[in-house]
Design a protein around this motif. Sequence first.
Motif, PDB file in Angstrom:
ATOM      1  N   THR A  67       0.770  -1.026   0.677  1.00  0.00           N
ATOM      2  CA  THR A  67       0.120  -0.066  -0.440  1.00  0.00           C
ATOM      3  C   THR A  67       0.566   0.915   0.030  1.00  0.00           C
ATOM      4  OG1 THR A  67      -1.218  -1.172   1.154  1.00  0.00           O
ATOM      5  CG2 THR A  67      -1.847   1.359   1.260  1.00  0.00           C
ATOM      6  N   LEU A  69       0.524   5.091   1.139  1.00  0.00           N
ATOM      7  CA  LEU A  69      -0.388   5.127   2.476  1.00  0.00           C
ATOM      8  C   LEU A  69       0.007   7.076   1.799  1.00  0.00           C
ATOM      9  CD1 LEU A  69       0.977   4.820   5.570  1.00  0.00           C
ATOM     10  CD2 LEU A  69      -0.956   4.092   4.993  1.00  0.00           C
ATOM     11  N   ASP A  70      -1.336   7.115   2.280  1.00  0.00           N
ATOM     12  CA  ASP A  70      -2.268   8.497   2.030  1.00  0.00           C
ATOM     13  C   ASP A  70      -2.264   9.155   3.098  1.00  0.00           C
ATOM     14  OD1 ASP A  70      -3.489  11.145   1.419  1.00  0.00           O
ATOM     15  OD2 ASP A  70      -4.528  10.511   0.110  1.00  0.00           O
ATOM     16  N   SER A  72      -2.407  12.390   3.856  1.00  0.00           N
ATOM     17  CA  SER A  72      -2.132  13.721   3.535  1.00  0.00           C
ATOM     18  C   SER A  72      -3.542  14.281   4.160  1.00  0.00           C
ATOM     19  CB  SER A  72      -2.920  14.200   2.119  1.00  0.00           C
ATOM     20  OG  SER A  72      -4.184  13.783   1.733  1.00  0.00           O
ATOM     21  N   ASP A  73      -4.721  13.624   5.001  1.00  0.00           N
ATOM     22  CA  ASP A  73      -5.639  13.847   5.427  1.00  0.00           C
ATOM     23  C   ASP A  73      -5.591  14.423   7.531  1.00  0.00           C
ATOM     24  OD1 ASP A  73      -5.279  11.203   5.552  1.00  0.00           O
ATOM     25  OD2 ASP A  73      -7.281  10.778   7.327  1.00  0.00           O
ATOM     26  N   LYS A 140      -1.600   4.519  10.777  1.00  0.00           N
ATOM     27  CA  LYS A 140      -2.145   6.219  10.573  1.00  0.00           C
ATOM     28  C   LYS A 140      -2.495   6.574  12.029  1.00  0.00           C
ATOM     29  CE  LYS A 140      -4.227   7.080   6.677  1.00  0.00           C
ATOM     30  NZ  LYS A 140      -5.853   7.072   5.295  1.00  0.00           N
ATOM     31  N   GLY A 192       4.220   7.666   3.060  1.00  0.00           N
ATOM     32  CA  GLY A 192       3.042   8.756   2.207  1.00  0.00           C
ATOM     33  C   GLY A 192       3.689  10.419   3.015  1.00  0.00           C
ATOM     34  N   ASN A 194       5.717  14.109   2.848  1.00  0.00           N
ATOM     35  CA  ASN A 194       6.121  14.739   2.173  1.00  0.00           C
ATOM     36  C   ASN A 194       7.183  15.723   1.664  1.00  0.00           C
ATOM     37  OD1 ASN A 194       4.617  16.007   3.520  1.00  0.00           O
ATOM     38  ND2 ASN A 194       3.102  16.749   2.291  1.00  0.00           N
ATOM     39  N   ARG A 230       8.246  13.048  -4.913  1.00  0.00           N
ATOM     40  CA  ARG A 230       8.940  13.232  -3.969  1.00  0.00           C
ATOM     41  C   ARG A 230      10.134  14.722  -3.430  1.00  0.00           C
ATOM     42  NH1 ARG A 230       4.690  10.622  -3.561  1.00  0.00           N
ATOM     43  NH2 ARG A 230       4.597   9.190  -1.663  1.00  0.00           N
TER      44      ARG A 230
END
Length: 434
Positions: A67, A69-70, A72-73, A140, A192, A194, A230
Amino acid sequence: MRAIDIIYKKKRGEAHTREELEFWVKGICDGTIPDYQLTAWLMLVCMNGMNFEETAILTELFAKSGTILDLSDIADYILDKHSTGGVGDKISLILIPLMAACGGKIAKLSGRGLGHTGGTIDKLESISGFNTGLSIDEFKKQVKDIGCALASQTTDLAYADKKFYELRDVTGAVDCLPLIASSIISKKVASGANVIVLDVKCGDGAIVKTKAEAEELSNLMVEVAKRLNRSITAVISSMEEPLGHNIGNSLEIIESVEVLKGRGPKDLVDLTFELGAVLLTKSHIAENKEAAIELMKQRIKDGSALEKFRELIKCQNGDDSCIDDYSKLPQASIIKPYVAQKSGYLKRIKALEIALACKLLGAGREKKTDEIDYSVGIILNKKVGEKIEAGEKLLDICANDESKIALAENMLKNAFEIVEEPTKPEPLIYKIIG
Ligand code: URA
């Protein structure tokens, strides 16, 4: 397509296509390509290399093998740090809670020991009960709730790298720039983040020995990361002598806690602040380097960085009482001093010899199935530049087995260079790229 054809192609020194690398990574992950074929290929890559295009594709495939990962939330900026591996390099154990205490969100995937270098996951597992195998949801949630998580790749993240990494460790395929770059950057892409800082170690105890090689690796990683959208900063730092005083799994937990209590050795603290300053400024938590360092000092002084480490340990089911009572960590049964043969100034402490002595004591693996002994290692009593008298203690050997002590002592014979004239250590930071 057949695995043997891929091996022959690398043997001829030719570049792989995307389709070939897809076939290869898929076969490794689903087990249709056995370890012995991967071993052969890894060695051929060490000898014949991979071009930029192959390295970027392999990195992308590693990242996509699990996976991505996102996060951003959770926050606009998700921080991450990675080291190419060193001796006594415990910075992640300090930096991760420190960044969270400064208000950052940091999501860190780490590995086990690789070659002669130690691994953050092995060190953490010396804490009783500590769970490094977080699921993606747990990982997460923890970053969201307490600002930091430190997990291994047993979760579904960069799964292919885990397979390659384990074999590289025990087959002499560690010091290969494209393999290092794809291993590290794939994990950074998958976790995930940045805002990413890489600690590229250079010198006797590092995977790459020369400044030129460290620069080449740094540039490669910065460019591969760019290709995968990235942005990373590579800090090239010296690994001529071990970082700090303690080398060995539980010993490094102790020294990390000491840093968080405001009692850390200068080199370890300075490098932690240098890397932390990159993360805090790039994520706009601090306006500039000076403000970032001031904030980190403050978070150590007010105890919040230490409390964050406690929270992290508790969240991952570890016994946090080891922070207050180091005897709760695995303890070696024999402590044997190793003394200087002559007087003078300490010019060199060869990090590689120290690491190999620790490995002989049982702190690292020879085969991938080996159990490690969390309690053993070395505590340096002197650092480069210090004056030393003949018969004075250079270090303590922490062990559980007399016969292993003899092997370690033999290795240590070449680890120290003592000269008549005063000397200074190498600068800690060589260069910052990206
Ligand atoms: N760290 C990694 O994660 N991979 C490497 O190949 C070297 C250091």
